[in-house]
Design a protein around this motif. Sequence first.
Motif, PDB file in Angstrom:
ATOM      1  N   ILE A 163       0.832  -1.200   0.000  1.00 49.68           N
ATOM      2  CA  ILE A 163       0.000   0.000   0.000  1.00 49.68           C
ATOM      3  C   ILE A 163       0.867   1.250   0.000  1.00 49.68           C
ATOM      4  O   ILE A 163       2.053   1.200   0.337  1.00 49.68           O
ATOM      5  CB  ILE A 163      -0.957   0.057   1.215  1.00 49.68           C
ATOM      6  CG1 ILE A 163      -0.165   0.155   2.527  1.00 49.68           C
ATOM      7  CG2 ILE A 163      -1.901  -1.126   1.231  1.00 49.68           C
ATOM      8  CD1 ILE A 163      -1.038   0.420   3.756  1.00 49.68           C
ATOM      9  N   ILE A 164       0.231   2.364  -0.370  1.00 51.24           N
ATOM     10  CA  ILE A 164       0.865   3.677  -0.246  1.00 51.24           C
ATOM     11  C   ILE A 164       0.051   4.493   0.750  1.00 51.24           C
ATOM     12  O   ILE A 164      -1.133   4.763   0.529  1.00 51.24           O
ATOM     13  CB  ILE A 164       0.943   4.415  -1.599  1.00 51.24           C
ATOM     14  CG1 ILE A 164       1.749   3.601  -2.609  1.00 51.24           C
ATOM     15  CG2 ILE A 164       1.564   5.797  -1.411  1.00 51.24           C
ATOM     16  CD1 ILE A 164       1.796   4.209  -4.000  1.00 51.24           C
ATOM     17  N   VAL A 165       0.678   4.841   1.864  1.00 49.69           N
ATOM     18  CA  VAL A 165       0.026   5.658   2.890  1.00 49.69           C
ATOM     19  C   VAL A 165       0.343   7.121   2.603  1.00 49.69           C
ATOM     20  O   VAL A 165       1.515   7.515   2.587  1.00 49.69           O
ATOM     21  CB  VAL A 165       0.509   5.282   4.302  1.00 49.69           C
ATOM     22  CG1 VAL A 165      -0.178   6.152   5.349  1.00 49.69           C
ATOM     23  CG2 VAL A 165       0.251   3.800   4.584  1.00 49.69           C
ATOM     24  N   CYS A 166      -0.698   7.906   2.362  1.00 48.73           N
ATOM     25  CA  CYS A 166      -0.526   9.333   2.084  1.00 48.73           C
ATOM     26  C   CYS A 166      -0.962  10.120   3.328  1.00 48.73           C
ATOM     27  O   CYS A 166      -2.154  10.147   3.668  1.00 48.73           O
ATOM     28  CB  CYS A 166      -1.372   9.761   0.891  1.00 48.73           C
ATOM     29  SG  CYS A 166      -0.912   8.938  -0.647  1.00 48.73           S
ATOM     30  N   ILE A 167      -0.006  10.726   4.009  1.00 47.35           N
ATOM     31  CA  ILE A 167      -0.306  11.493   5.219  1.00 47.35           C
ATOM     32  C   ILE A 167      -0.373  12.968   4.839  1.00 47.35           C
ATOM     33  O   ILE A 167       0.624  13.571   4.449  1.00 47.35           O
ATOM     34  CB  ILE A 167       0.757  11.239   6.300  1.00 47.35           C
ATOM     35  CG1 ILE A 167       0.781   9.746   6.657  1.00 47.35           C
ATOM     36  CG2 ILE A 167       0.463  12.078   7.543  1.00 47.35           C
ATOM     37  CD1 ILE A 167       2.012   9.297   7.383  1.00 47.35           C
ATOM     38  N   LEU A 168      -1.560  13.516   4.914  1.00 47.18           N
ATOM     39  CA  LEU A 168      -1.787  14.907   4.516  1.00 47.18           C
ATOM     40  C   LEU A 168      -1.539  15.788   5.738  1.00 47.18           C
ATOM     41  O   LEU A 168      -2.420  15.988   6.578  1.00 47.18           O
ATOM     42  CB  LEU A 168      -3.207  15.082   3.979  1.00 47.18           C
ATOM     43  CG  LEU A 168      -3.646  14.058   2.906  1.00 47.18           C
ATOM     44  CD1 LEU A 168      -5.010  14.442   2.326  1.00 47.18           C
ATOM     45  CD2 LEU A 168      -2.616  13.934   1.790  1.00 47.18           C
ATOM     46  N   ASP A 169      -0.316  16.244   5.863  1.00 44.72           N
ATOM     47  CA  ASP A 169       0.152  16.931   7.067  1.00 44.72           C
ATOM     48  C   ASP A 169       0.011  18.444   6.900  1.00 44.72           C
ATOM     49  O   ASP A 169       0.841  19.107   6.280  1.00 44.72           O
ATOM     50  CB  ASP A 169       1.614  16.559   7.323  1.00 44.72           C
ATOM     51  CG  ASP A 169       2.167  17.148   8.610  1.00 44.72           C
ATOM     52  OD1 ASP A 169       1.436  17.907   9.274  1.00 44.72           O
ATOM     53  OD2 ASP A 169       3.329  16.859   8.950  1.00 44.72           O
ATOM     54  N   ASN A 170      -1.062  18.999   7.483  1.00 45.89           N
ATOM     55  CA  ASN A 170      -1.252  20.456   7.440  1.00 45.89           C
ATOM     56  C   ASN A 170      -1.002  21.106   8.800  1.00 45.89           C
ATOM     57  O   ASN A 170      -1.386  22.247   9.042  1.00 45.89           O
ATOM     58  CB  ASN A 170      -2.651  20.818   6.911  1.00 45.89           C
ATOM     59  CG  ASN A 170      -3.765  20.314   7.816  1.00 45.89           C
ATOM     60  OD1 ASN A 170      -3.515  19.659   8.830  1.00 45.89           O
ATOM     61  ND2 ASN A 170      -5.003  20.605   7.442  1.00 45.89           N
ATOM     62  N   SER A 171      -0.368  20.348   9.706  1.00 47.66           N
ATOM     63  CA  SER A 171       0.107  20.864  11.004  1.00 47.66           C
ATOM     64  C   SER A 171      -0.986  21.371  11.927  1.00 47.66           C
ATOM     65  O   SER A 171      -0.777  22.310  12.697  1.00 47.66           O
ATOM     66  CB  SER A 171       1.147  21.983  10.782  1.00 47.66           C
ATOM     67  OG  SER A 171       2.229  21.497  10.034  1.00 47.66           O
ATOM     68  N   THR A 172      -2.167  20.732  11.875  1.00 50.26           N
ATOM     69  CA  THR A 172      -3.245  21.118  12.786  1.00 50.26           C
ATOM     70  C   THR A 172      -4.343  20.077  12.727  1.00 50.26           C
ATOM     71  O   THR A 172      -4.317  19.161  11.896  1.00 50.26           O
ATOM     72  CB  THR A 172      -3.818  22.501  12.432  1.00 50.26           C
ATOM     73  OG1 THR A 172      -4.709  22.933  13.461  1.00 50.26           O
ATOM     74  CG2 THR A 172      -4.565  22.471  11.106  1.00 50.26           C
ATOM     75  N   THR A 173      -5.323  20.226  13.610  1.00 54.70           N
ATOM     76  CA  THR A 173      -6.565  19.436  13.545  1.00 54.70           C
ATOM     77  C   THR A 173      -7.615  20.389  12.984  1.00 54.70           C
ATOM     78  O   THR A 173      -8.322  21.070  13.731  1.00 54.70           O
ATOM     79  CB  THR A 173      -6.971  18.938  14.952  1.00 54.70           C
ATOM     80  OG1 THR A 173      -5.827  18.367  15.594  1.00 54.70           O
ATOM     81  CG2 THR A 173      -8.060  17.887  14.863  1.00 54.70           C
ATOM     82  N   ALA A 174      -7.693  20.452  11.677  1.00 57.26           N
ATOM     83  CA  ALA A 174      -8.396  21.565  11.031  1.00 57.26           C
ATOM     84  C   ALA A 174      -9.908  21.493  11.148  1.00 57.26           C
ATOM     85  O   ALA A 174     -10.565  22.486  11.475  1.00 57.26           O
ATOM     86  CB  ALA A 174      -7.991  21.639   9.561  1.00 57.26           C
ATOM     87  N   MET A 175     -10.502  20.344  10.905  1.00 57.44           N
ATOM     88  CA  MET A 175     -11.956  20.276  10.777  1.00 57.44           C
ATOM     89  C   MET A 175     -12.678  20.637  12.071  1.00 57.44           C
ATOM     90  O   MET A 175     -13.798  21.161  12.034  1.00 57.44           O
ATOM     91  CB  MET A 175     -12.387  18.891  10.293  1.00 57.44           C
ATOM     92  CG  MET A 175     -13.890  18.749  10.113  1.00 57.44           C
ATOM     93  SD  MET A 175     -14.386  17.357   9.098  1.00 57.44           S
ATOM     94  CE  MET A 175     -14.345  18.089   7.451  1.00 57.44           C
ATOM     95  N   THR A 176     -12.072  20.381  13.219  1.00 60.60           N
ATOM     96  CA  THR A 176     -12.757  20.624  14.495  1.00 60.60           C
ATOM     97  C   THR A 176     -12.357  21.939  15.158  1.00 60.60           C
ATOM     98  O   THR A 176     -12.756  22.196  16.294  1.00 60.60           O
ATOM     99  CB  THR A 176     -12.486  19.460  15.468  1.00 60.60           C
ATOM    100  OG1 THR A 176     -11.076  19.262  15.569  1.00 60.60           O
ATOM    101  CG2 THR A 176     -13.138  18.181  14.985  1.00 60.60           C
ATOM    102  N   GLY A 177     -11.535  22.763  14.471  1.00 57.81           N
ATOM    103  CA  GLY A 177     -11.228  24.067  15.037  1.00 57.81           C
ATOM    104  C   GLY A 177      -9.768  24.345  15.307  1.00 57.81           C
ATOM    105  O   GLY A 177      -9.429  25.202  16.108  1.00 57.81           O
ATOM    106  N   HIS A 178      -8.865  23.604  14.640  1.00 57.79           N
ATOM    107  CA  HIS A 178      -7.422  23.867  14.710  1.00 57.79           C
ATOM    108  C   HIS A 178      -6.826  23.634  16.095  1.00 57.79           C
ATOM    109  O   HIS A 178      -6.048  24.442  16.596  1.00 57.79           O
ATOM    110  CB  HIS A 178      -7.112  25.292  14.215  1.00 57.79           C
ATOM    111  CG  HIS A 178      -7.578  25.523  12.812  1.00 57.79           C
ATOM    112  ND1 HIS A 178      -8.739  26.196  12.520  1.00 57.79           N
ATOM    113  CD2 HIS A 178      -7.065  25.133  11.637  1.00 57.79           C
ATOM    114  CE1 HIS A 178      -8.913  26.221  11.212  1.00 57.79           C
ATOM    115  NE2 HIS A 178      -7.906  25.582  10.641  1.00 57.79           N
ATOM    116  N   GLN A 179      -7.195  22.488  16.684  1.00 59.40           N
ATOM    117  CA  GLN A 179      -6.592  22.126  17.963  1.00 59.40           C
ATOM    118  C   GLN A 179      -5.178  21.581  17.738  1.00 59.40           C
ATOM    119  O   GLN A 179      -4.875  21.027  16.683  1.00 59.40           O
ATOM    120  CB  GLN A 179      -7.443  21.067  18.670  1.00 59.40           C
ATOM    121  CG  GLN A 179      -8.807  21.559  19.129  1.00 59.40           C
ATOM    122  CD  GLN A 179      -9.864  21.534  18.035  1.00 59.40           C
ATOM    123  OE1 GLN A 179      -9.634  21.014  16.940  1.00 59.40           O
ATOM    124  NE2 GLN A 179     -11.035  22.087  18.331  1.00 59.40           N
TER     125      GLN A 179
END
Length: 595
Positions: free
Chosen positions: A451-467
């Motif tokens: 498999i190819i694991v694609c980790i989309l690293d945007n340095s936050t927990t974006a959907m719930t409010g950037h925790q």
Amino acid sequence: MKQYLMGNAAIAHGAIRAGVNLVCGYPGTPSSEIIETIYKLPHEGMHLEWSVNEKAAMEVAASCAYSGGRALVTMKQVGLNVASDPLMSLAYVGVKGGMVIVSADDPGPISSQTEQDTRRFADFARIPVFDPSSPEEAGDMIIKAFEYSEKYHTPVLFRPTTRVCHAYSVAEAAESYAPHHYEGFVKDSEKWVIFPRLSHQNHGMIEERNVRIGEDFSTFEYNTCENPSSKKAVLASGISYMYAKEYLKDRPDIRLIRIATAYPLPEKFILESISGAAEILCLEELSPYLEEQILKLAGKHHLPLKVYGKLTGHVPAMGENSSDIIGDILDKYLGKAPATSAPAATLPPLPKRPPMLCAGCPHRASFYAVKTAMKGKKAYYCGDIGCYTLGNAMPLDMVDTCLCMGAGITMAQGFAHTDPEAVSFAFIGDSTFFASGMTGVVNAVYNEADIIVCILDNSTTAMTGHQPHPGTGRNMMGHVTAKISIENILKGIGVKKIETVNPLDLEKAQNTIKSCALLKGVKAIIFKSPCIAIEKSEKKCTITADCTGCKKCIREIGCPALVFKDGKMHTDTSLCTGCNLCAQVCPFDAIKEVE
């Protein structure tokens, strides 16, 4: 002191007023603001954390409660599934201090995978559940929840729903914080070490105790009955009670019963409240839990009572209640014709506005790079829970499956084993990787998945409010901590091929994907680029006179900052972040960054 507070803020203030000693949880709408509010309030001497997931939070809180401290755990209803393993055992072991688990239910669902009902879980786990109907009530009731937890030495569930969590009302605010005093942990392996013999013994104790709690709940101040002599009754819980109360404010001929503690059922209170009624309508969100309990009681005591609700089709079987929905239900139940008014002016229907990735979101570039690199090849794209779920939307169409947090990595393995000729991708975010993705990678390496694991690293927990999360380098106590490296974790697990690339460098990203697709085994690509909501960009793109109007940019990537008007493409400068993905897609070199 009273303040105008959101429901989650009222819960936070209530926990502060209760002197809670430890607060932990995992972000999930509609519960996230509870911990964020506590962080802004006086809390010196309290431990506060965003845990790596709900299971970890439950176990951290358990130690505090074993020691006699007051512990609060927050999550949404699907997070309760993750925490269910320790919670089920905690129900048998019990606690010494107060332990309250906020599991915010999401009727609709508005932002969740399921419409599951935490009241059912309380019944299943045999622990009490509190069901507030307003922000003010939630703030006061959580203090009671701590008291009942301590009185009966059991964890308790606290179940606000979306409209309680996110509504506003005047509620009691905390003016200061005084930590609850507690004894500390007293070693006793006969009590705190769970064994089958202890579980068997405690199960009997739990069943006996719950009868006493049910009797206690029969005098609980938030279980109420208005107009008790009326023959026609309405029973409601949660926000549905507030809707019904507003509708029935001028109807003294209707009995209105509120149930704030669905389990253990306050049987004595309910029998007294329904005594003499000929019929009753049950208003509740999600499952017909209370309706079923009323039917059982009526049958057990041979009451000539007609019971209406979800089971009879008088109340919708699914979805969220609203004041209009409850009003329509009560109109029919009371035989009242709907209110008539002058016909409203005919308005065109509102345009549909499906959720989409933000303009400039690096996830769009990650998905597009994989899509174009795999053009002409058979591939499976397993998604996960987070902003990147929105990669399913056209024109990207890059999410074939999405089950639950962390499942993308393990589901990709299943596809790889059942269809070895295809290329199996798993997409997961950086926060979700820490929460529930690592075990999936361990499973892939151990079981030789391709498999190819694609980790989309945007340095936050974006959907719930950037925790923050373990990879951001800071925690909820406000401390700077060592950033936990996703790459080092992958290396430690045994992933041999690990590449880090900026997805906004389209050609490099495509080449990285193609090279990984040629290799067997577990490969990982970390697509690293910050969320545009936390790292603001002043850059803009413009479309030059070289544009032919072919619309490839908008057809291929679907960025909301791209607009087709007057036969040509234009950029909406209020949305554009100058990410340059569209410029790299344009076949005529007609999109330029504004200097």
